[in-house]
Design an enzyme around this catalytic site. Structure first.
Site, PDB file in Angstrom:
ATOM      1  N   ASP A 381      26.696   0.683 -55.160  1.00  0.00           N
ATOM      2  CA  ASP A 381      25.988   0.530 -54.109  1.00  0.00           C
ATOM      3  C   ASP A 381      25.138   0.536 -52.603  1.00  0.00           C
ATOM      4  OD1 ASP A 381      28.075   0.078 -52.610  1.00  0.00           O
ATOM      5  OD2 ASP A 381      27.575  -1.863 -51.208  1.00  0.00           O
ATOM      6  N   LYS A 382      25.819   2.059 -52.807  1.00  0.00           N
ATOM      7  CA  LYS A 382      25.835   2.594 -51.593  1.00  0.00           C
ATOM      8  C   LYS A 382      24.996   4.070 -51.580  1.00  0.00           C
ATOM      9  CE  LYS A 382      27.800  -0.003 -47.829  1.00  0.00           C
ATOM     10  NZ  LYS A 382      26.591  -0.119 -46.955  1.00  0.00           N
TER      11      LYS A 382
END
Length: 518
Positions: A381-382
């Site tokens: 997610d990053k």
């Protein structure tokens, strides 16, 4: 972390087992104010493992209140005597190392496998039949398989100790009103720490002063962009990345200066919580181990069934005596056992591990190679969580041309080509260098050249970034264009600068005085 006498007393009184050396905010405050030493009031003031609901450090409205909580002066810092007293109570600013397995435990983990037990059984039978050549061969396979596993695990343990290198070795503190440089492991809650560009944050800090401070927190939050810090308190429920008034241990200062008060050290710091979680991860069996265990169980059943059938046929059908029938059954059973399978699996996995090590991926358990080889998609997610947190310039556009840059990473390896893939003309290279000269001069980051000896002597040359990834990638671009950063900066020393500010959205302007060599 060393044992904490006060924490032991508090744990004993409260009936809580001491499961970790980490302290919560209330415990840190109590020890800092020495109230934990008062037997009569300690129970009412001290909380272990979050028993009391306290306002977190980042939510306290002003930095002065933080200093009051920690009983320290924001102008003079701790006294030497008080720092020594707190050091005895809190222990060194170190991460608790994981419990290391003994040599026998490591050997057992390598031998505790159904296929290995089958090989042991085969070796025992071969020895009973005095087939010494086969006996030695089977034992040799077991020894080689175990040795390869032990060697690889030893290499991985050395690489796993790299998390210790993430901690700063020294810290600049204010004690008795004077600046001192001390080993970072001697920091205690309440110490006032000075930070500047290029430093590693030695402990968790609440900021007291900050000037254009930017901190790289990718190793904690996964955000690849440095975070601008300020002194304003954050909401109590703010996530780690939104606590702009805090600096955390093992993160790196990209630019600016600051002063902060230590609020957590060692296992109590955020990096300590991560270290604790890593050390308490349960080992699970991957697909390869699971499949080999299934194969081993089926082989054991198959060998037993065929041995019994062979024994009965030899006695009832062929007419052999008991000893002859037994020897025939054992010979057939041993022939069925794949002695070379464990060794072959280990060798293949070792080769894969070696290839991964050459690409800077250290694998502790050999079977993990098969799991990594089975991956097709990694979801994250990053940006910086699973990547190397590196940036590379791949294209340069001028008023007249578009240039393509080859090479990935911070190493200045690769060439610059025209849009059609051809080499640059002399006039094009001159124009490009003139443009990149400003890029190198207007740069606060550093590209350090070093030698990596982690895998032995004579390691390869590596380039370590110090600063913002974007700026370091531009330094690498300059190197690819033939501009040596130090030489360029020495030829035009900086006399003034206006750093980037998020408020006015203006990039840094460097003013340099050109040196004449006439």
């Amino acid at each position: 972390m060393a044992s904490l006498p006060i924490l032991n007393k508090l744990s004993a009184r409260s009936g809580l087992a001491k499961k970790s050396a980490a302290l919560d905010k209330a415990s840190i405050i109590s020890i800092a104010k020495r109230s934990a030493l008062n037997e009569s009031c300690a129970d009412s003031h001290v909380a272990i493992n979050g028993v009391e609901d306290e306002v977190p450090w980042h939510a306290i409205s002003t930095a002065e209140e933080v200093c009051d909580e920690l009983a320290v002066s924001s102008s003079t810092g701790l006294s030497a005597a008080e720092a020594e007293r707190r050091f005895k109570d809190f222990g060194p600013n170190l991460l608790t190392p994981p419990k290391k397995r003994s040599f026998l435990e490591k050997v057992w983990s390598q031998l505790n496998n159904v296929l290995i037990w089958l090989l042991f059984a085969a070796a025992i039978v071969e020895g009973a039949l005095q087939s010494w050549a086969e006996f030695g061969l089977v034992l040799g396979v077991i020894v080689i398989n175990t040795a390869i596993g032990l060697i690889q695990e030893g290499k991985a343990e050395k690489a796993a100790d790299a998390i210790k290198a993430m901690l700063s070795p020294n810290a600049v503190v204010l004690r008795d009103g004077e600046r001192r440089t001390i080993p970072a492991d001697q920091l205690v809650p309440g110490d006032l720490v000075k930070l500047k560009s290029g430093d590693k944050v030695p402990a968790d800090l609440r900021l007291l002063q900050a000037t254009n401070l930017q901190v790289q927190e990718a190793m904690l939050t996964g955000e690849s962009v440095p975070v601008s810090k300020h002194l304003h308190a954050a909401p109590p429920a703010a996530s780690l990345g939104d606590r702009r008034c805090m600096c955390y241990s093992a993160t790196a200062v990209v630019s600016g200066q600051a002063q902060g008060v230590v609020v957590a050290t060692g296992d109590s710091a955020e990096i300590g919580q991560i270290n604790k979680m890593v050390n308490t991860v349960e080992n699970i069996k991957n697909n390869l181990i699971h499949q080999l265990e299934i194969l081993g169980r089926w082989l054991a059943v198959l060998v037993a069934v065929i041995a019994v059938i062979a024994f009965l046929l030899a006695m009832l059908y062929v007419g052999l005596n008991f000893q002859g029938a037994f020897e025939s059954a054992v010979s057939i059973a041993v022939a069925i056992i794949p002695e070379g399978l464990p060794a072959m699996v280990t060798i293949v996995l070792a080769i894969g591990t070696t290839v991964m090590a050459k690409n800077n991926a250290i694998i502790r358990q050999l079977p993990a190679v098969e799991t990594l080889g089975s991956l097709t998609v990694i979801c994250s997610d990053k940006t910086g969580t699973l990547t190397k947190n590196e940036m590379s310039a791949v294209q340069v556009r001028t008023a007249a041309n578009v240039f393509h840059v080859q090479g990935v990473g911070y190493a200045p390896e690769g060439i610059i080509t025209c849009e059609n893939g051809g080499p640059l003309r002399d006039d094009q290279m001159t124009g490009l260098q003139q443009m990149l000269r400003g890029v190198v001069l207007c740069n606060d980051s550093v590209l350090q050249k070093a030698t990596d000896n982690s895998l032995g002597k004579g390691g390869k040359v590596i380039y370590k970034p110090l600063g913002a990834p974007t700026e370091v990638s531009l330094l690498t671009l300059g190197e690819k264009a033939g501009l040596k950063g130090k030489a360029v900066q020495q030829s035009a020393p900086r006399v003034a600068s206006v750093p980037f500010e998020s408020e006015h959205k203006v990039g840094m302007l460097a003013i340099a005085a050109v040196v004449s060599y006439a």
